[in-house]
Design a protein around this motif. Structure first.
Motif, PDB file in Angstrom:
ATOM      1  N   GLU A 238      -9.581  -4.578   7.509  1.00  0.00           N
ATOM      2  CA  GLU A 238     -10.182  -5.794   8.045  1.00  0.00           C
ATOM      3  C   GLU A 238      -9.210  -6.534   8.963  1.00  0.00           C
ATOM      4  O   GLU A 238      -9.580  -6.985  10.056  1.00  0.00           O
ATOM      5  N   LEU A 239      -7.947  -6.646   8.531  1.00  0.00           N
ATOM      6  CA  LEU A 239      -6.947  -7.345   9.342  1.00  0.00           C
ATOM      7  C   LEU A 239      -6.596  -6.559  10.600  1.00  0.00           C
ATOM      8  O   LEU A 239      -6.357  -7.149  11.657  1.00  0.00           O
TER       9      LEU A 239
ATOM     10  N   LYS B 202      -8.674  -2.027  -2.769  1.00  0.00           N
ATOM     11  CA  LYS B 202      -8.900  -3.393  -2.274  1.00  0.00           C
ATOM     12  C   LYS B 202      -7.922  -3.725  -1.145  1.00  0.00           C
ATOM     13  O   LYS B 202      -8.304  -4.289  -0.113  1.00  0.00           O
ATOM     14  N   TRP B 203      -6.651  -3.369  -1.342  1.00  0.00           N
ATOM     15  CA  TRP B 203      -5.635  -3.628  -0.302  1.00  0.00           C
ATOM     16  C   TRP B 203      -5.945  -2.839   0.963  1.00  0.00           C
ATOM     17  O   TRP B 203      -5.784  -3.349   2.076  1.00  0.00           O
ATOM     18  N   ARG B 204      -6.356  -1.586   0.810  1.00  0.00           N
ATOM     19  CA  ARG B 204      -6.683  -0.781   1.989  1.00  0.00           C
ATOM     20  C   ARG B 204      -7.853  -1.396   2.768  1.00  0.00           C
ATOM     21  O   ARG B 204      -7.851  -1.388   4.001  1.00  0.00           O
TER      22      ARG B 204
ATOM     23  N   GLU C 255      -4.632   0.574 -15.633  1.00  0.00           N
ATOM     24  CA  GLU C 255      -5.822   1.314 -15.219  1.00  0.00           C
ATOM     25  C   GLU C 255      -6.529   0.674 -14.017  1.00  0.00           C
ATOM     26  O   GLU C 255      -7.459   1.251 -13.444  1.00  0.00           O
ATOM     27  N   GLU C 256      -6.096  -0.539 -13.620  1.00  0.00           N
ATOM     28  CA  GLU C 256      -6.702  -1.221 -12.474  1.00  0.00           C
ATOM     29  C   GLU C 256      -5.903  -1.032 -11.181  1.00  0.00           C
ATOM     30  O   GLU C 256      -6.282  -1.549 -10.127  1.00  0.00           O
ATOM     31  N   LEU C 257      -4.814  -0.291 -11.241  1.00  0.00           N
ATOM     32  CA  LEU C 257      -3.973  -0.111 -10.055  1.00  0.00           C
ATOM     33  C   LEU C 257      -4.698   0.620  -8.928  1.00  0.00           C
ATOM     34  O   LEU C 257      -4.557   0.278  -7.754  1.00  0.00           O
TER      35      LEU C 257
ATOM     36  N   VAL D 116       0.838  -1.194   0.000  1.00  0.00           N
ATOM     37  CA  VAL D 116       0.000   0.000   0.000  1.00  0.00           C
ATOM     38  C   VAL D 116       0.877   1.250   0.000  1.00  0.00           C
ATOM     39  O   VAL D 116       0.578   2.247  -0.682  1.00  0.00           O
ATOM     40  N   ARG D 117       1.972   1.222   0.757  1.00  0.00           N
ATOM     41  CA  ARG D 117       2.886   2.369   0.790  1.00  0.00           C
ATOM     42  C   ARG D 117       3.454   2.644  -0.605  1.00  0.00           C
ATOM     43  O   ARG D 117       3.508   3.797  -1.054  1.00  0.00           O
ATOM     44  N   GLU D 118       3.857   1.574  -1.298  1.00  0.00           N
ATOM     45  CA  GLU D 118       4.416   1.731  -2.644  1.00  0.00           C
ATOM     46  C   GLU D 118       3.389   2.327  -3.600  1.00  0.00           C
ATOM     47  O   GLU D 118       3.679   3.275  -4.347  1.00  0.00           O
ATOM     48  N   LEU D 119       2.172   1.771  -3.591  1.00  0.00           N
ATOM     49  CA  LEU D 119       1.144   2.250  -4.523  1.00  0.00           C
ATOM     50  C   LEU D 119       0.674   3.653  -4.154  1.00  0.00           C
ATOM     51  O   LEU D 119       0.335   4.454  -5.034  1.00  0.00           O
TER      52      LEU D 119
END
Length: 551
Positions: free
Chosen positions: A335-336, A328-330, A320-322, A195-198
């Protein structure tokens, strides 16, 4: 209530138009005459599955139309309004067409409707009980649903079911998190890096589309400049440009107009073309003034595109899906992180369990109260139905664990005569007893229902003599509150109808056709006499029929 029914080319009916009255209506006829046709037709118009074999032989299609009065059904009126299927005030017209090739069409108030919509509307309008419906009472699920309906707790039962499932989901999630805590911690650490990278890359769909357009423009800047200049040469700059030619034509036409005013129409067209070409030339001039070769910007755009491509390839998605992947990752991270808070998970689970427990205990209280009332009423009717000394009980047996349907199992029990212990209905009731008990339960529970029309299809099978007369009395009493239609082979029941319909078959031009007629007093005597005496009807049989109708 059911107001009218029309059939065209359905099974062995060529044409039929029936009107129904309030109260208790009976339908009789010889075996095989087609009494079930009425039930089949109503079932189809209420969303049952149709078959091409229901179209009368030699015909292209069958049509069924049913009209209901819905003045006293505000919930159905609201549903029709919300579904954009509302018709005239106070009425609901439902229509079904079956084609011989298997196709089917449905309409509600003239608007095209789906089978699901027919079924949903039908739930407000009609309850149909077949001659084998009493067998469903042997199942605990049916017994529980019937008791919940009688107690007015059907919605609460659905709430209990939903609360139970939410509680179990949270419970299983907590167990899973506790079991796999180490794995989830590793996943969370990896997600944080990704998430940090993106987040630093900051991708977006809008940026990707803009980059594609800008790269195309910068990559073809030389061609765009050359093409723009060439177009300006053709439009306005060259000696033989389009605008120069049009100016010349304008001048010549102006001279010609002095001799013939009709030329003005052509001049207007030329003037319009000149204006459009001048606008196009001005646009190209501005465009070329802004356009330039910018290799440095082109390098920057290509570098950004390559960076997005590289990350997308690594994570096996399109550039375009990044942004979607980042969201989704966030979500998974949140959740975790929530799951890592053991106290919060446990609190959520406990709260859900408390909500379930409260709803389930409310449902249990309603079931116990309703079970006492329903048991007493059915036991009373059993005495009238030749089950003297018999007793009907509803046992609510506590379950060792909570379930989606509540805290107890519902078990209908019966004692056939005095002095014996009540046992489960499925274990002790004979066919005749089960039929009588089932009918008593249906009649009693129907008195509290809201469906305006009830149809009983030979539910009096296995009953005769004085019991049949009591059954007729029960159904007629029910008809004082609801519209009741009964298909019967018992004269004791038929004689108590307010309206009497009779089914008969006849051969017309080599074809067997069925018809249904409303009987007048004289015809009714003959039909009751036939049901009493069989093939030969004597004066004694007729007198008996008159006596039964007189009662």
């Amino acid at each position: 209530m059911l107001h009218s029914l029309s059939l065209r080319d359905f099974v062995i009916v060529d044409k039929l138009d029936l009107e129904f009255e309030r109260g208790f209506t009976v339908l009789t006829g010889e075996t095989g005459a087609g009494k079930s046709i009425l039930i089949d037709a109503l079932s189809l118009v209420l969303g049952a599955r149709g078959e091409s074999g229901m179209v009368r032989q030699g015909c292209e299609k069958a049509e069924i139309s049913v009209e209901f009065s819905i003045n006293e059904l505000p919930q159905l009126q609201a549903w029709l309004q919300d579904s954009e299927l509302a018709g005239d005030d106070g009425g609901c017209l439902m229509r079904r067409i079956l084609y011989a090739d298997g196709r089917s069409r449905a309409f509600i108030n003239g608007c095209t409707a789906t089978m699901a919509q027919l079924r949903e509307a039908g739930e407000f309008l009609v309850d149909i009980y077949s001659q084998h419906a009493h067998h469903s009472l042997l199942k605990n699920t049916s017994q529980r649903a019937l008791l919940d309906e009688f107690s007015g707790s059907s919605d609460l039962a659905l709430q209990v079911n939903a609360s139970y499932r939410r509680w179990r989901i949270l419970h299983e999630r907590r167990i899973e998190m506790e079991k796999n805590a180490a794995l989830y911690a590793e996943e969370l650490a990896e997600l944080r890096d990704q998430v940090r990278e993106l987040t630093q890359l900051n991708p977006s769909v809008e940026e990707w589309e803009a980059l594609q357009q800008e790269h195309s423009r910068l990559g073809h800047a030389a061609s765009l400049l050359a093409g723009g200049e060439a177009c300006r040469e053709l439009l306005a700059e060259g000696e033989l440009s389009a605008l120069r030619q049009l100016y010349a034509a304008q001048h010549k036409l102006q001279e010609m107009r002095e001799y013939d005013p009709a030329i003005a129409e052509v001049i207007n067209g030329i003037d319009s073309a000149v204006i459009q070409l001048e606008d196009a030339d001005r646009f190209l001039k501005k465009y070329l003034g802004r356009a330039e070769l910018d290799p440095e910007r082109l390098n920057d755009v290509e570098a950004r595109i390559q960076a997005l491509h590289g990350v997308a390839r690594r994570h096996r998605v399109r550039p375009e899906e990044l942004d979607e992947l980042l969201q989704k990752w966030r979500g998974r991270m949140a959740e975790l992180e929530d799951a890592g808070d053991d106290g919060r998970l446990a609190r959520d689970e406990a709260a859900a369990q408390g909500e379930y427990r409260q709803a389930a205990e409310d449902l249990s209280g309603r079931r116990h109260a309703a079970a006492t009332v329903l048991s007493a009423r059915v036991s009373t009717e059993m005495q009238r139905l030749a089950l003297s000394g018999g007793r009907f009980d509803i046992a609510l047996q506590p379950l060792p664990e909570a379930t989606a349907f509540g805290l107890e199992q519902v078990d209908f029990q019966v004692a056939g005569h005095a002095g014996v212990e009540a046992r489960s209905l499925a274990r002790v009731a004979s066919g005749g007893e089960l039929s009588r008990i089932s009918l008593a339960i249906r009649v009693i529970t129907a008195q509290q229902g809201e469906t305006p029309t009830m149809i009983f299809d030979e539910v009096d099978v296995g009953i005769g003599g004085g019991v049949a007369e009591v059954v007729g009395q029960l159904l007629r009493a029910l008809g004082d509150k609801r519209q009741v239609l009964v298909i019967t082979h018992l004269p004791q029941v038929a004689a108590q109808g307010v309206q009497h319909l009779c089914v008969a078959k006849a051969t017309v031009n080599g074809q067997t056709l069925s018809r249904i007629d409303a009987l007048d007093d004289e015809a009714r005597i003959e039909e009751i006499a036939r049901m009493l005496g069989g093939v030969e009807i004597t004066e004694t049989t007729r007198r008996h029929a008159i006596e039964m109708l007189g009662k």
